[in-house]
Design an enzyme around this catalytic site. Structure first.
Site, mmCIF file in Angstrom:
data_model
loop_
_atom_site.group_PDB
_atom_site.id
_atom_site.type_symbol
_atom_site.label_atom_id
_atom_site.label_comp_id
_atom_site.label_asym_id
_atom_site.label_seq_id
_atom_site.Cartn_x
_atom_site.Cartn_y
_atom_site.Cartn_z
ATOM 1 N N HIS A 134 97.795 -60.297 98.076
ATOM 2 C CA HIS A 134 98.699 -60.157 96.935
ATOM 3 C C HIS A 134 99.508 -58.847 96.982
ATOM 4 O O HIS A 134 100.485 -58.711 96.246
ATOM 5 C CB HIS A 134 97.940 -60.296 95.615
ATOM 6 N N ASP A 170 92.588 -63.969 99.871
ATOM 7 C CA ASP A 170 93.352 -62.794 99.449
ATOM 8 C C ASP A 170 93.271 -61.666 100.478
ATOM 9 O O ASP A 170 93.071 -60.488 100.145
ATOM 10 C CB ASP A 170 92.871 -62.293 98.079
ATOM 11 N N SER A 216 94.084 -51.918 95.252
ATOM 12 C CA SER A 216 93.939 -53.195 95.951
ATOM 13 C C SER A 216 94.141 -53.020 97.453
ATOM 14 O O SER A 216 95.123 -52.441 97.907
ATOM 15 C CB SER A 216 94.957 -54.200 95.429
#
Length: 530
Positions: free
Chosen positions: A260, A295, A376
């Site tokens: 993402h 992901d 992230s």
């Protein structure tokens, strides 16, 4: 008048100062000493009068003073006396054989061997006698001595030659002085500051006293080993910018991050991915492969000799283990936070919540280490500095309207064993696969366990024909209660538990059909990821 070559200068008598009595109180104008035939009778002490100001330079008079009129007999010549003081830098030359005379102290003043000398007025016997000088001293007009015949002696005044420094010496000295002044100013300012602290009563640690050795397994030691391999990632494209973190997976330029983080750059020729290393250097990166199901994404930079982080065994992690999260939250590169493993096997949906095709199902490691937007893709490491997960998601309070929140102590990471398998596939083939059992789950079911759907969904059958579940004897409407002995109560729990495995692995499902329960062994198949 000339001075013979072998002549020695004769010092002008006078003791230590102009107000001291001559060494010989009976000197005559002829320069010869005369002794009285009978012992001198001391004069009666006169009535004391106001003494003149004592001289601080003259020593005490230590000889009695006799009347000047007492007859004396001619005896041996007068011995040379100590030189009288004269202006600095001036030398008086006196012809050999001549002994100048000095006026005697007033007979009315008695000798005082223990008290201070009294300055006496000195008659001017040389007044009106011409004399010559060679050389002058500013402000000084010395009175020349005379010989027995009254002929003036030549007074020679020698001025010491002044020495000067040339520019070749002056310039370096000035430079050295300026440098010394600058160093002294710096040292002085520090000493002054220390003095101020001491004056204020504040304790000051001595220099070097605060040196601390950090153990390799301390947070500081772990951070020192991990930070050089962590990177910041920025994606710029027509849809805006996105930031995140990542770390070195291989020394030849392969990096890993979340899908993402770089999702908007896939397939866009106008989007750029910039990777910033801990030393501030930047490199353009390209996408090697990515998968929305896990992901995960692998990037490549044209740099050799990087230091990769070691991937630990996430299956060996237990609740309570200390962990360290490293990344660039809100763009603040090189941020380190600490915490513990709060829970294991948390079913988490990561990625963009607005696009179901980009939803990832993670059998996540939960931690209370502070994780914020921008973390992230960064590593979650254990006490040995090994990566046990990739930080991917954070929980938001129920009912929160904010799409970008901060840490509330609930962060989630993709286990490192999953990262190892999926990243390896992305590097080798550019794509990845995930394991499946070949069933559709009913999201409306609210009972114990999870139920296999009884209806066709989007043209797909509840149980895939000749799939792993059908071969194991699972039918539509069956309820799966546990996987490998671990109870499941939510469809996402079963999905993430299966995806944490590898295609070809065999799992044991505890299944209830109607009123009977049984264990079935299912060999996992694989499906390509999005």
């Amino acid at each position: 008048m000339t001075i013979p070559d072998d002549a020695q200068p004769v010092a002008v008598p006078g003791g230590e100062g102009p107000d001291r009595a001559p060494t010989s109180p009976f000197a005559s104008p002829s320069g010869r000493r005369e002794l009285p035939p009978t012992p001198p009778t001391p004069a009666p002490e006169p009535t004391p009068s106001a003494p003149e100001a004592p001289s601080l330079d003259a020593p005490p008079v230590d000889e009695a003073v006799a009347p000047p009129s007492a007859p004396v007999a001619e005896t041996a010549p007068v011995a040379p006396q100590p030189p009288a003081p004269h202006p600095p830098g001036t030398h008086w030359s006196v012809p050999h054989g001549s002994v100048p005379t000095f006026a005697q102290p007033s007979p009315s003043v008695p000798a005082n061997p223990y008290g201070p000398a009294v300055q006496q007025p000195v008659p001017a016997p040389w007044a009106g006698v011409p004399y010559t000088t060679t050389g002058t001293t500013a402000g000084v007009d010395p009175v020349p001595p005379t010989g027995p015949s009254g002929v003036p002696h030549t007074v020679v005044l020698h001025r010491k030659r002044r020495r000067t420094l040339s520019a070749a010496w002056v310039v370096p000295l000035v430079i050295i002085a300026l440098a010394a002044g600058a160093v002294g100013g710096v040292v002085g300012s520090r000493l002054t500051e220390d003095d101020r602290l001491a004056d204020a009563g504040l304790p000051v640690a001595p220099a070097g006293a605060s040196t601390v050795d950090r153990a390799p397994d301390s947070v500081a030691g772990i951070a020192a080993g991990v930070l050089p391999s962590v990177v910041s990632i920025q994606v710029d494209g027509p849809d805006g910018s996105a930031t995140g973190s990542g770390f070195v997976l291989r020394g030849d330029g392969y990096l890993v991050t979340n899908n993402h983080v770089i999702a908007q750059a896939d397939g866009s020729a106008t989007t750029t991915i910039t990777v910033t290393f801990v030393d501030g250097s930047e490199q353009d990166a390209t996408i090697v492969g990515r998968t929305a199901d896990y992901d995960l994404a692998v990037l490549k930079v044209d740099v050799e000799g990087l230091t990769p982080l070691l991937l630990g065994d996430s299956d060996a992690v237990v609740v309570g283990d200390p962990v360290v999260a490293v990344g660039a939250p809100l763009g603040l590169a090189g941020t380190v936070t600490t915490g513990i493993v709060s829970a294991l096997n948390r079913p988490v949906s990561a990625g963009e919540a607005t696009d179901s095709d980009d939803q990832a199902f993670i059998n996540a490691i939960q931690t209370d280490a502070a994780i914020n937007p921008g973390n992230s893709g960064g590593p979650l490491v254990n006490g040995a500095g090994e990566v046990i997960g990739i930080n991917s998601a954070i929980a938001q309070p129920p009912g929160s309207l904010s799409t970008v929140g901060g840490s509330i102590g609930l962060g989630f990471a993709i286990p490192s064993n999953q990262v190892r398998r999926t990243a390896g596939q992305l590097i080798e083939t550019g794509s990845a696969t995930y394991p499946i059992i070949g069933v559709l789950l009913d999201q409306r079911y609210t009972g114990e366990g999870v139920q296999v759907s009884t209806d066709v969904q989007d043209g797909r059958q509840p149980v895939t024909a000749d799939g792993p579940a059908e071969r194991a004897g699972i039918h539509p409407g069956d309820v799966i209660l546990a996987i490998d002995g671990r109870p499941v109560t939510d469809p996402d729990e079963l999905i993430v538990a299966i995806r944490a495995r590898t295609p070809g692995d065999t799992i044991v499902l505890h299944v209830r059909s109607g009123s009977s329960e049984r264990d079935v062994r299912v060999k996992l198949d694989e499906s390509p990821t999005d």
